[in-house]
Write an enzyme that holds these catalytic residues in place. Sequence first.
Site, PDB file in Angstrom:
ATOM      1  N   ASP A  69       0.809  -1.319   0.011  1.00 42.68           N
ATOM      2  CA  ASP A  69       0.016  -0.063  -0.077  1.00 42.68           C
ATOM      3  C   ASP A  69       1.054   1.261   0.138  1.00 42.68           C
ATOM      4  OD1 ASP A  69      -2.181  -1.654   0.294  1.00 42.68           O
ATOM      5  OD2 ASP A  69      -3.048  -1.010   1.993  1.00 42.68           O
ATOM      6  N   HIS A 120      -6.115   2.306  -5.031  1.00 40.98           N
ATOM      7  CA  HIS A 120      -6.553   2.430  -3.698  1.00 40.98           C
ATOM      8  C   HIS A 120      -7.203   3.584  -3.149  1.00 40.98           C
ATOM      9  CE1 HIS A 120      -5.699   1.207   0.622  1.00 40.98           C
ATOM     10  NE2 HIS A 120      -4.783   2.170   1.022  1.00 40.98           N
ATOM     11  N   HIS A 124      -8.263   8.498  -0.964  1.00 41.95           N
ATOM     12  CA  HIS A 124      -8.481   7.544   0.341  1.00 41.95           C
ATOM     13  C   HIS A 124      -9.579   7.749   1.207  1.00 41.95           C
ATOM     14  CE1 HIS A 124      -6.295   5.486   3.607  1.00 41.95           C
ATOM     15  NE2 HIS A 124      -5.748   4.740   2.779  1.00 41.95           N
ATOM     16  N   HIS A 218       3.840  -2.273   3.928  1.00 44.78           N
ATOM     17  CA  HIS A 218       3.741  -0.751   3.487  1.00 44.78           C
ATOM     18  C   HIS A 218       5.107  -0.221   3.083  1.00 44.78           C
ATOM     19  CE1 HIS A 218      -0.139  -0.944   5.394  1.00 44.78           C
ATOM     20  NE2 HIS A 218      -0.480   0.132   4.938  1.00 44.78           N
TER      21      HIS A 218
END
Length: 261
Positions: A69, A120, A124, A218
């Site tokens: 991510d 994504h 967000h 991440h």
Amino acid sequence: MKKTISLLVFLAFFYVLLPLNTVHAYGWGYSKNSNHEIPDIGSYQALLDEYNAYYVDDSGEKVLYVTFDNGYEQGYTDEILDVLKEEKVPATFFVTGHYVKSKPDLIKRMVNEGHIIGNHSYHHPDFTIMNKQAIQKEVEDLENAVAELSDQKEMMYLRPPRGVFNEDTLKWTNELGLVHIFWSLAFIDWNTDGQKGWQYAYDQIMDQIHPGAIILLHAVSSDNAKALKQVVKDLKEEGYTFKSLDHLMLKNQLPQGFPMF
């Protein structure tokens, strides 16, 4: 007394006005185990099955899927890409609009080196408080931003912002042609002020690893960047292979027993 009644009426009225999909919002989670088996997700499984969403490859094969991510950049993604290239490991990077705008060269490098850019969302947000049209704009704006920069013109895979979802968001994004990708292996690695050293990241991954794992990492984590090469080497020695999410999709579309290469 009158003030109390007025407050209750106001709250009831406010509740009625809320969109129905705000009543039920789920945060992705599962029961971790230490015996290298697929973690149980309970009642979530029925929802995933109904709306073509995934959190694992349940075939039993010793195959792994690496996903990152990327909401913002902390300076470690080049190092991560170097390891992936050297070890010939495909990955999916779930990015936001901020990342695309701020790091176009990294987006181009990811695509040029054979990785997948996942959706994504652009800003967000929490999808569970949005309607279908607003969600559609979020994912299409992100897809268009990536298409303008790179040779990847379409997006298939979606990771919901914050891991928050409900039946409506699964249904609507499925209707938009997107496949929800959750995860079966993750740990607290996003706190850039709370990194615990590469050994911690290594141990977290190796302790939780299981056949078919979709691994969430991440790229802002210095621990992950430092541990990744040793993780990949040791997992290969244990007989694991690394595949892209496209492999998982293709495998699930082919008749059972059909050979995969």
